[in-house]
Design a protein around this motif. Structure first.
Motif, mmCIF file in Angstrom:
data_model
loop_
_atom_site.group_PDB
_atom_site.id
_atom_site.type_symbol
_atom_site.label_atom_id
_atom_site.label_comp_id
_atom_site.label_asym_id
_atom_site.label_seq_id
_atom_site.Cartn_x
_atom_site.Cartn_y
_atom_site.Cartn_z
ATOM 1 N N TRP A 1 48.778 72.233 13.462
ATOM 2 C CA TRP A 1 50.474 72.492 14.147
ATOM 3 C C TRP A 1 50.744 73.250 15.055
ATOM 4 N N ILE B 1 54.121 65.915 9.711
ATOM 5 C CA ILE B 1 52.943 66.435 9.222
ATOM 6 C C ILE B 1 52.703 66.235 8.108
ATOM 7 N N ARG B 2 51.803 66.598 7.700
ATOM 8 C CA ARG B 2 51.373 66.241 6.338
ATOM 9 C C ARG B 2 50.790 67.186 5.388
ATOM 10 N N TYR C 1 49.891 69.352 17.929
ATOM 11 C CA TYR C 1 49.285 69.355 17.050
ATOM 12 C C TYR C 1 47.664 69.263 18.347
ATOM 13 N N ASP D 1 48.817 70.096 5.756
ATOM 14 C CA ASP D 1 48.183 70.570 6.814
ATOM 15 C C ASP D 1 48.998 72.504 7.770
#
Length: 483
Positions: free
Chosen positions: A104, A367-368, A94, A371
Motif C-alpha cells: 500500500w 488494510i489486512r 494498493y 500488509d
C-alpha cells in the motif's frame, strides 16, 4: 500470543543471543554470505538486478498498475506526476505486483502523519525499506516501543542541545577547511568534494572513528543502503556482505580499543560508541553482534544520506531558482528557514515502510494484517493540501518547518537538529566566500526507491568580490540558467 508461546519465544531468543555472543560478528556476516550463495546455487536463482527503461507517463498507466517503487522514478524525473496522480485519485493505493511484493502507498501528508504516529497499528519491524536486507540485523529505527525507546535513549544524548552547541565550532571549522580547499572558476564534483567530505568528517567525529579513515564510513553506508533486493539499488550481494564484514571488524576493534583506553584512565568522550558503552541498556551490545552491526549501520546511513543529499539538493535548488539565490544574498537571515525548505524540497529519504499489525480500515481502504504500508515522505512534502505551490522552491516559505522529511512520532529522526545545523553552517560559510554557485550540466541521480540523492554533480564557484566598505558591496546577481 498465549503464555506458552511467550515462554517459548523468550527461550528461543535467549539461545539465539547466547550463540551470537560466542561468534564474532564478522564471522556471522561471513556465514550469512555463504548461506545466501548456497541458496542461489541450489535454487538456481540470481541476485535481483534492475535494468533501466523509459518510464511511461503516469497518465498512460492504469491506476491499479501505477508502481512508485521503480528505482528509476526519481532519476527520470517522473515521480512528480506519479505521486500527484496517486494523491488525487488513490491516496491509499494498493499495488498487487512489484519486485518487492504487494504494498500500500500512503501519499497524502495527513495520512502519512496518521500512520507514522500509530505504532500500535503500523509496525516498523523488522525493516523499514521495501525489500528484505540480505543480512538479518536489528536496528532501533526498525523496532517498536518499548525496545525502540530504550535503545534510542542510550545514544540520543550525543545530539542533545547542549552537545550540539559545543559541536558547532568544530563543525564550522571543518566546513571552512573543506570550502577553502575548493577550486575557483573550474568545474568539480560537489558530491565528492563537499557533500561526502563534510558528512564523512562529521560521522568520524560522532563515532570517534579514526579521522583519516572517514571515507570508509560513507563507502560502507553507500554499499549497505543500496542493495537491489532492499531498495532497487546497484550494490551486488557479494559487495554488500564484504562491506558489512569490513564494517563489523573495524567497529569491533574500535569498541574494544575504546574500552581499553577507558580502563587505562582515559576520560569518557561524548561520542555514540562511548554512550552505548556507558548506558546500562546497551553496554553489552557487543555481545549481541547483529544488533550492534544493525545500529551502527543505522547511525552511519542516517548521518550520511540525509545531510549529504540535502547539501547537494540545496545547491541544485538555488541554481534552478536564481531569484531565490538573489533573495538569499540580499538577506542572509533567511538561511535558517531556507534549510527547512531545502529538506522539504529534497526529501533525502523518500519513504519509510510499515507492516499492519492487525486488520484496519484506513483512508477508505481495508488494510489486512501483515500488509506492507509505505509512507511516501517525498509525496507528502509535495502535497498541495499542506503546502501552497509545493513544487516551487521558496526560501521564505511560511510553513517550511512543517515538512515531513524527518518523520513523526516515536521514530522521528534523532539527528534532525544536527542535520539542520550542518546545513545552516554550510550556507553561512558559502555566502561568505562565493558570489555564484553554478551547476554545470545535469546531476547524476542515485538509482534507488529509498535514497533520493545524487551520485555526481559538477559545480563551478565564483569568488565573492571583496569591497572596501559595506556601502560599495556589489548588487546580488542571479546564478546561471536553470538546468
Amino acid at each position: 500470543m498465549n503464555a506458552v508461546d511467550n515462554v517459548l519465544d523468550k527461550a528461543k531468543l535467549k539461545v539465539q543471543n547466547k550463540v551470537q555472543a560466542t561468534i564474532p560478528v564478522d564471522r556471522q556476516v561471513q556465514a550469512a554470505h555463504m548461506v545466501e550463495k548456497a541458496k542461489r546455487l541450489v535454487g538456481g536463482g540470481k541476485p535481483l538486478v534492475f535494468t533501466e527503461r523509459p518510464i511511461p507517463d503516469a497518465a498512460d498507466v492504469p491506476l491499479t498498475e501505477l508502481d512508485v517503487s521503480n528505482p528509476f522514478l526519481f532519476r527520470q524525473g517522473k515521480w512528480h506526476s506519479y505521486f500527484k496522480r496517486l494523491r488525487d485519485e488513490a491516496p491509499v493505493h494498493y499495488l498487487a505486483n512489484s519486485p518487492f511484493g504487494a504494498f500500500w502507498s500512503l501519499t497524502r501528508y495527513e495520512d502519512i502523519r496518521a500512520a507514522d504516529i500509530n505504532s500500535e497499528v503500523f509496525s516498523a519491524e523488522p525493516y523499514i525499506v521495501l525489500g528484505p536486507p540480505p543480512l538479518d540485523v536489528e536496528m532501533f529505527i526498525a523496532m517498536d516501543p518499548p525496545r525502540h525507546d530504550v535503545q534510542r535513549k542510550a545514544v540520543q544524548g550525543v545530539v542533545a542541545p547542549r552537545n550540539l552547541k559545543e559541536m558547532e565550532s568544530l563543525i564550522r571549522e571543518r566546513v571552512e577547511e573543506v570550502l577553502d580547499g575548493l577550486p575557483l572558476d573550474e568545474p568539480f564534483d560537489w558530491v565528492d568534494r563537499v557533500s561526502k567530505e563534510v558528512t564523512g568528517r562529521m560521522l568520524a567525529t560522532l563515532l570517534d572513528f579514526p579521522y583519516e579513515q572517514r571515507r570508509k564510513l560513507t563507502y560502507w553506508g553507500d554499499m549497505i543502503s543500496s542493495t537491489a533486493e532492499g531498495t532497487g539499488g546497484t550494490t551486488h550481494q557479494d559487495d554488500f556482505f564484504e562491506a558489512a564484514g569490513e564494517l563489523a571488524r573495524a567497529f569491533m576493534a574500535h569498541w574494544y580499543d575504546k574500552e581499553a583506553r577507558r580502563e587505562r584512565g582515559e576520560e569518557p568522550g561524548f561520542d555514540l560508541i562511548t554512550l552505548m558503552q556507558t548506558s546500562e541498556d546497551t553496554k553489552d551490545m557487543i555481545k549481541r553482534p547483529l544488533e550492534f552491526l544493525g545500529n551502527l549501520t543505522l547511525l552511519i546511513v542516517g548521518g550520511n544520506d540525509t545531510t549529504r543529499n540535502s547539501m547537494s539538493g540545496g545547491v541544485l535548488a538555488l541554481h534552478q531558482n536564481p531569484e531565490q539565490f538573489a533573495k538569499l544574498k540580499a538577506d542572509p537571515s533567511l538561511i535558517k528557514n531556507m534549510v527547512s525548505e531545502i529538506i522539504r524540497w529534497q526529501t533525502p529519504l523518500a519513504y519509510m515502510r510499515r507492516i499492519a499489525k492487525k486488520d484496519v480500515h484506513f483512508g477508505g481502504q481495508f488494510i489486512r494484517k501483515g500488509d506492507q504500508v509505505v509512507m511516501w515522505y517525498a509525496s507528502g512534502n509535495r502535497d498541495e493540501r499542506q503546502f501552497e505551490d509545493p513544487d516551487a522552491f521558496i526560501i521564505d516559505r511560511k510553513n517550511a518547518r512543517n515538512h515531513i522529511s524527518f518523520g513523526f512520532g516515536t521514530h522521528r529522526c534523532m539527528g534532525n537538529r544536527l542535520a539542520e545545523m550542518q546545513l545552516r553552517i554550510l550556507w553561512e560559510e558559502l555566502l561568505a566566500r562565493f558570489d555564484k554557485i553554478e551547476v554545470v550540466g545535469e546531476p547524476t541521480h542515485v538509482q534507488s526507491n529509498f535514497v533520493k540523492g545524487y551520485e555526481k554533480m559538477m559545480v563551478k564557484l565564483t569568488a565573492k568580490v571583496e569591497t572596501e566598505s559595506a556601502d560599495e558591496a556589489p548588487v546580488a546577481t542571479p546564478v546561471a540558467t536553470t538546468v
